[in-house]
Design a protein around this motif. Sequence first.
Motif, mmCIF file in Angstrom:
data_model
loop_
_atom_site.group_PDB
_atom_site.id
_atom_site.type_symbol
_atom_site.label_atom_id
_atom_site.label_comp_id
_atom_site.label_asym_id
_atom_site.label_seq_id
_atom_site.Cartn_x
_atom_site.Cartn_y
_atom_site.Cartn_z
ATOM 1 N N GLY A 149 41.737 31.230 50.489
ATOM 2 C CA GLY A 149 42.675 31.455 51.570
ATOM 3 C C GLY A 149 41.971 32.046 52.779
ATOM 4 O O GLY A 149 40.739 32.094 52.848
ATOM 5 N N ALA A 150 42.757 32.503 53.751
ATOM 6 C CA ALA A 150 42.210 33.090 54.972
ATOM 7 C C ALA A 150 41.894 34.570 54.728
ATOM 8 O O ALA A 150 42.789 35.365 54.468
ATOM 9 C CB ALA A 150 43.194 32.940 56.118
ATOM 10 N N LEU A 151 40.623 34.913 54.807
ATOM 11 C CA LEU A 151 40.179 36.282 54.567
ATOM 12 C C LEU A 151 39.831 36.949 55.887
ATOM 13 O O LEU A 151 39.256 36.312 56.781
ATOM 14 C CB LEU A 151 38.958 36.284 53.646
ATOM 15 C CG LEU A 151 39.068 35.497 52.339
ATOM 16 C CD1 LEU A 151 37.764 35.588 51.560
ATOM 17 C CD2 LEU A 151 40.241 35.984 51.508
ATOM 18 N N ASP A 174 34.455 42.611 41.525
ATOM 19 C CA ASP A 174 35.396 43.727 41.474
ATOM 20 C C ASP A 174 36.470 43.630 42.552
ATOM 21 O O ASP A 174 37.442 44.394 42.548
ATOM 22 C CB ASP A 174 34.647 45.059 41.603
ATOM 23 C CG ASP A 174 33.870 45.164 42.899
ATOM 24 O OD1 ASP A 174 34.345 45.806 43.840
ATOM 25 O OD2 ASP A 174 32.756 44.594 42.973
ATOM 26 N N GLU A 175 36.321 42.684 43.491
ATOM 27 C CA GLU A 175 37.314 42.506 44.553
ATOM 28 C C GLU A 175 38.369 41.454 44.189
ATOM 29 O O GLU A 175 39.351 41.296 44.926
ATOM 30 C CB GLU A 175 36.624 42.064 45.842
ATOM 31 C CG GLU A 175 35.635 43.077 46.396
ATOM 32 C CD GLU A 175 34.964 42.571 47.654
ATOM 33 O OE1 GLU A 175 35.114 43.231 48.706
ATOM 34 O OE2 GLU A 175 34.301 41.523 47.598
ATOM 35 N N VAL A 176 38.162 40.725 43.104
ATOM 36 C CA VAL A 176 39.051 39.610 42.754
ATOM 37 C C VAL A 176 39.755 39.918 41.440
ATOM 38 O O VAL A 176 39.108 40.146 40.416
ATOM 39 C CB VAL A 176 38.253 38.299 42.633
ATOM 40 C CG1 VAL A 176 39.163 37.160 42.184
ATOM 41 C CG2 VAL A 176 37.591 37.964 43.961
ATOM 42 N N ARG A 177 41.086 39.928 41.437
ATOM 43 C CA ARG A 177 41.866 40.130 40.219
ATOM 44 C C ARG A 177 42.282 38.787 39.651
ATOM 45 O O ARG A 177 42.802 37.927 40.377
ATOM 46 C CB ARG A 177 43.096 40.993 40.487
ATOM 47 C CG ARG A 177 42.784 42.437 40.834
ATOM 48 C CD ARG A 177 43.986 43.344 40.582
ATOM 49 N NE ARG A 177 45.231 42.841 41.114
ATOM 50 C CZ ARG A 177 45.635 43.014 42.377
ATOM 51 N NH1 ARG A 177 44.863 43.667 43.226
ATOM 52 N NH2 ARG A 177 46.782 42.522 42.783
ATOM 53 N N VAL A 178 42.055 38.613 38.365
ATOM 54 C CA VAL A 178 42.405 37.373 37.683
ATOM 55 C C VAL A 178 43.644 37.620 36.829
ATOM 56 O O VAL A 178 43.696 38.581 36.059
ATOM 57 C CB VAL A 178 41.238 36.883 36.803
ATOM 58 C CG1 VAL A 178 41.623 35.599 36.068
ATOM 59 C CG2 VAL A 178 39.992 36.664 37.649
ATOM 60 N N PRO A 200 42.911 37.192 45.974
ATOM 61 C CA PRO A 200 41.709 37.310 46.799
ATOM 62 C C PRO A 200 41.556 38.719 47.362
ATOM 63 O O PRO A 200 42.516 39.494 47.377
ATOM 64 C CB PRO A 200 41.954 36.298 47.917
ATOM 65 C CG PRO A 200 43.435 36.215 48.023
ATOM 66 C CD PRO A 200 43.964 36.415 46.631
ATOM 67 N N PRO A 201 40.363 39.080 47.832
ATOM 68 C CA PRO A 201 40.150 40.416 48.391
ATOM 69 C C PRO A 201 40.890 40.593 49.715
ATOM 70 O O PRO A 201 41.061 39.632 50.474
ATOM 71 C CB PRO A 201 38.634 40.477 48.596
ATOM 72 C CG PRO A 201 38.213 39.054 48.729
ATOM 73 C CD PRO A 201 39.128 38.274 47.845
ATOM 74 N N ALA A 202 41.310 41.824 49.968
ATOM 75 C CA ALA A 202 42.005 42.132 51.216
ATOM 76 C C ALA A 202 41.081 42.787 52.229
ATOM 77 O O ALA A 202 41.429 42.898 53.402
ATOM 78 C CB ALA A 202 43.199 43.046 50.932
ATOM 79 N N THR A 203 39.902 43.245 51.785
ATOM 80 C CA THR A 203 38.978 43.941 52.679
ATOM 81 C C THR A 203 38.243 42.938 53.559
ATOM 82 O O THR A 203 37.968 41.805 53.133
ATOM 83 C CB THR A 203 37.966 44.762 51.877
ATOM 84 O OG1 THR A 203 37.361 43.916 50.878
ATOM 85 C CG2 THR A 203 38.634 45.925 51.183
#
Length: 237
Positions: free
Chosen positions: A154-156, A173-177, A225-228
Amino acid sequence: DGVAAGARERPRRIDEPALELGIDGFLGVRPGRLSGGEQQRVAIARALVRRPWLLLLDEPFSDLDARLRRRTARLVRELHDRHGTTTLHITHDRTDAHLLADRIGVMRNGRLAACGRPDELHASPPGAFVAEFLTDAAILEGEAGDGRVRTVLGALPLASAAAGPVRVAVRPDEVRVGEGPVRGRVLACEFAGGPWHCRIDVGGAEVHGMSPRALEPGTEVAVTPPATPRAVLEEEA
């Protein structure tokens, strides 16, 4: 008096690192009767006893088990903090580097690829090689514009302005499955003493993420996806 004081100081200077490194029980043993790990600890203790102003360590913990690696690393770190001993530690183990270093230099093909504080390099690696070496990050291609980069996740958000084709690093560690708006398929799932480390195929790209449980290869999963903000990776020679 100075000579006598020095003589009285010697046993303490020997006993302290010997006790910390767990070699106090065989100080009188001949070198040939020591194991490889014991010989390595003795060599480190001999260097520490001298209280040098510069300490060069080349893969010093390679023959030690995990518990002794941590204990020895702490002792070397304490020596630095107490006596200001500058220590140059050469290692292929990033855990040792993160544990010991004020600054990490990453070498590639005999050249310095990056140098900086461990937390800075971890959060914003300058290139793909450094990102993969230090963090197991997945390197994603994307199209940047309007402060974001469009990727298979997606758009990060971007950490700095960029436009056009770019590459960004996404750490496991930034991605939750197991939950989230993106769908993927499990390639492999490995246990590393905590959450399961999963490799996920997302839109033809491999993404690494963490799962609280084991997942069978081929399983379709949701991914968060990561939010940072992402740092754009520099081109590498």
